[in-house]
Design an enzyme around this catalytic site. Structure first.
Site, PDB file in Angstrom:
ATOM      1  N   GLY A  40       0.821  -1.207   0.000  1.00  0.00           N
ATOM      2  CA  GLY A  40       0.000   0.000   0.000  1.00  0.00           C
ATOM      3  C   GLY A  40       0.857   1.260   0.000  1.00  0.00           C
ATOM      4  O   GLY A  40       0.535   2.255  -0.648  1.00  0.00           O
ATOM      5  N   THR A  43      10.447  -7.693 -12.192  1.00  0.00           N
ATOM      6  CA  THR A  43       9.823  -8.991 -12.454  1.00  0.00           C
ATOM      7  C   THR A  43       8.650  -9.197 -11.502  1.00  0.00           C
ATOM      8  O   THR A  43       8.781  -8.986 -10.300  1.00  0.00           O
ATOM      9  CB  THR A  43      10.864 -10.119 -12.288  1.00  0.00           C
ATOM     10  OG1 THR A  43      11.927  -9.835 -13.194  1.00  0.00           O
ATOM     11  CG2 THR A  43      10.273 -11.486 -12.611  1.00  0.00           C
ATOM     12  N   SER A 100      -3.634  -3.236  -0.339  1.00  0.00           N
ATOM     13  CA  SER A 100      -2.461  -3.979   0.134  1.00  0.00           C
ATOM     14  C   SER A 100      -2.875  -5.387   0.537  1.00  0.00           C
ATOM     15  O   SER A 100      -3.784  -5.564   1.359  1.00  0.00           O
ATOM     16  CB  SER A 100      -1.867  -3.235   1.334  1.00  0.00           C
ATOM     17  OG  SER A 100      -0.854  -3.998   1.918  1.00  0.00           O
ATOM     18  N   SER A 101      -2.190  -6.385  -0.040  1.00  0.00           N
ATOM     19  CA  SER A 101      -2.606  -7.788   0.119  1.00  0.00           C
ATOM     20  C   SER A 101      -2.602  -8.286   1.561  1.00  0.00           C
ATOM     21  O   SER A 101      -3.453  -9.068   1.953  1.00  0.00           O
ATOM     22  CB  SER A 101      -1.672  -8.676  -0.708  1.00  0.00           C
ATOM     23  OG  SER A 101      -0.337  -8.526  -0.237  1.00  0.00           O
ATOM     24  N   HIS A 102      -1.641  -7.808   2.376  1.00  0.00           N
ATOM     25  CA  HIS A 102      -1.524  -8.432   3.709  1.00  0.00           C
ATOM     26  C   HIS A 102      -2.605  -7.975   4.676  1.00  0.00           C
ATOM     27  O   HIS A 102      -2.675  -8.464   5.799  1.00  0.00           O
ATOM     28  CB  HIS A 102      -0.115  -8.221   4.291  1.00  0.00           C
ATOM     29  CG  HIS A 102       0.200  -6.819   4.729  1.00  0.00           C
ATOM     30  ND1 HIS A 102       0.198  -6.445   6.038  1.00  0.00           N
ATOM     31  CD2 HIS A 102       0.544  -5.712   4.022  1.00  0.00           C
ATOM     32  CE1 HIS A 102       0.536  -5.158   6.135  1.00  0.00           C
ATOM     33  NE2 HIS A 102       0.745  -4.698   4.921  1.00  0.00           N
ATOM     34  N   CYS A 107       2.464   1.500  12.702  1.00  0.00           N
ATOM     35  CA  CYS A 107       3.581   2.431  12.470  1.00  0.00           C
ATOM     36  C   CYS A 107       3.879   3.217  13.740  1.00  0.00           C
ATOM     37  O   CYS A 107       5.025   3.520  14.039  1.00  0.00           O
ATOM     38  CB  CYS A 107       3.239   3.425  11.376  1.00  0.00           C
ATOM     39  SG  CYS A 107       2.653   2.670   9.900  1.00  0.00           S
TER      40      CYS A 107
HETATM   41  N1  PLP Z   1      -2.814   2.910   4.086  1.00  0.00           N
HETATM   42  C1  PLP Z   1      -3.452   2.514   5.199  1.00  0.00           C
HETATM   43  C2  PLP Z   1      -4.791   3.090   5.515  1.00  0.00           C
HETATM   44  C3  PLP Z   1      -2.877   1.554   6.039  1.00  0.00           C
HETATM   45  O1  PLP Z   1      -3.509   1.185   7.144  1.00  0.00           O
HETATM   46  C4  PLP Z   1      -1.609   1.021   5.695  1.00  0.00           C
HETATM   47  C5  PLP Z   1      -0.937   0.049   6.570  1.00  0.00           C
HETATM   48  O2  PLP Z   1      -1.242  -0.089   7.731  1.00  0.00           O
HETATM   49  C6  PLP Z   1      -1.004   1.465   4.512  1.00  0.00           C
HETATM   50  C7  PLP Z   1      -1.621   2.414   3.737  1.00  0.00           C
HETATM   51  C8  PLP Z   1       0.336   0.937   4.097  1.00  0.00           C
HETATM   52  O3  PLP Z   1       0.195  -0.357   3.599  1.00  0.00           O
HETATM   53  P1  PLP Z   1       1.475  -1.346   3.527  1.00  0.00           P
HETATM   54  O4  PLP Z   1       1.688  -1.848   4.913  1.00  0.00           O
HETATM   55  O5  PLP Z   1       1.044  -2.421   2.587  1.00  0.00           O
HETATM   56  O6  PLP Z   1       2.592  -0.562   3.009  1.00  0.00           O
END
Ligand code: PLP
Length: 378
Positions: free
Chosen positions: A69, A239, A201-203, A324
């Site tokens: 993401g 890739t 974002s996949s995870h 974060c």
């Molecule tokens: N945007 C939002 C709203 C998120 O909650 C997060 C991750 O917690 C991200 C972006 C970033 O995603 P990634 O962890 O895949 O970089």
């Protein structure tokens, strides 16, 4: 183990993991290779792109694979924004909602260095975008607007249909939606046809880590994010992570199928958790109107980190308001934007669920909320 940190990341689904392994072992060839193995890998890649485009109701050539993401959000404010400003050289104002993820907010200093004027659109005390303020900010000079679908700290659902209405007849404004937290319960929000760009974002939806995507509608120009071998229409070379991409397509399909039935279940869990928190005198920042999967609460003056470890002692895993912020002792940006004073927000924790959360998990969490509250004499 009782896992309530699904907004930080989700555990990969076993079926999705099996797909990942199968693709990684069987279709390991490079999709750009000219031989038959390369062709098979290429076909699988095209198929995954098509599946995702059907889910998101866009064209398959509007789906671009990235690594996460954060990367998708960076691309929007770099390659896409620069291409937009080349198209509209007289427009250099960007509007960003006050509760965006750090992968957007932390780009502001370099956006300003590049000559853009960044306006922050406030939110109300529930963490919902202030539409009147947005109307005031939008103008002739606006080139890009970035909002979320679901906030990652408190779960507030953003009024995307109303934002789209504010943009009526303003086709010169490109609208990006960070949909990373919305797949679990609010996937349908992302289907609004006015949205120009979507990051996922996949995870966050039980796929493997290391894959993300950017939906970029055909009408939106972009400069490359990564230069190299010309993959992803020469806009994001490298890739392709085929196994991750195919696993992501499968996990997204499963999430979309499950989310309709998971929503009422998660709503019941949420009510139960909020009732327990309130009974034990916690301050709860999540309302019934927020996403069913995120609950934010505080027990001032106990610091959030101390609370996280107190829950951990009972094998319950939660977080302070975002992954974060957790380790870096950062302030809670969304709570701050909602007007919550620092002495309260420093105590905030986030409980986040997913389709995999069970009744038993929730019962155990509620018991642990009671013991942790007691431990701190509440
Ligand atoms: N945007 C939002 C709203 C998120 O909650 C997060 C991750 O917690 C991200 C972006 C970033 O995603 P990634 O962890 O895949 O970089």
């Amino acid at each position: 183990m009782y896992y309530f940190d699904n907004s930080a990341t989700t555990q990969p689904n076993e079926e999705v993991l099996a797909t990942f392994s199968k693709v990684a072992m069987t279709y390991f060839a490079n999709p750009s290779s000219a031989h038959q193995l390369g062709d098979s890998a290429r076909r699988l890649l095209d198929q995954a792109r098509q599946q995702i485009s059907q889910l998101l109701r866009c064209e398959s050539h509007e789906v671009y694979f990235t690594s996460c993401g954060t990367e998708s959000n960076n691309w929007v404010f770099q390659g896409v924004l620069d291409a937009l400003s080349q198209r509209h050289p007289d427009r250099h104002q960007i509007i960003i909602s006050a509760i965006e993820h750090p992968s957007i907010m932390n780009q502001i200093p370099q956006l300003e260095k590049r000559g853009y004027i960044v306006e922050i659109c406030p939110v109300n005390e529930q963490g919902i975008l202030d539409l009147e303020a947005l109307q005031q900010l939008i103008g002739e000079k606006t080139v890009l607007l970035s909002t979320m679908a679901v906030n990652n700290e408190v779960g507030s659902i953003q009024p995307l249909a109303e934002i789209a209405a504010c943009l009526t007849n303003l086709t010169h404004i490109t609208w990006h939606v960070d949909g990373v937290q919305s797949v679990t319960t609010q996937f349908d929000l992302l289907l609004h046809p006015r949205i120009d760009l979507i990051s996922l974002s996949s995870h966050k939806f039980h796929a493997t880590r290391g894959t993300g995507l950017l939906i970029k509608k055909e009408r939106i120009p972009a400069f490359p994010l990564l230069w190299g071998g010309g993959q992803e229409e020469a806009l994001r070379s490298g890739t392709e992570n085929l196994a991750g991409i195919v696993a992501m397509a499968k996990a997204l399909r499963m999430s979309v199928e499950q989310h309709v039935q998971a929503k009422p279940q998660l709503a019941t869990y949420k009510q139960q958790i909020i009732a327990t928190l309130i009974e034990k005198h916690w301050q709860v920042f999540s309302s019934e109107h927020d996403s069913e999967h995120i609950i934010c609460a505080a027990l001032p003056p106990i610091p959030g980190e101390v609370l996280v470890h107190a829950f951990e002692a009972h094998a319950v895993y939660i977080s302070t308001t975002s992954a974060c912020a957790s380790r870096k002792h950062q302030t809670h940006a969304t709570l701050h934007a909602m007007g919550i004073p620092a002495n309260v927000s420093n105590s905030a924790i986030r409980i986040s669920m997913s389709h995999a959360t069970t009744k038993n998990d929730v019962a155990q969490l509620c018991k642990v909320i009671e013991s942790v509250s007691q431990q701190f004499n509440k």
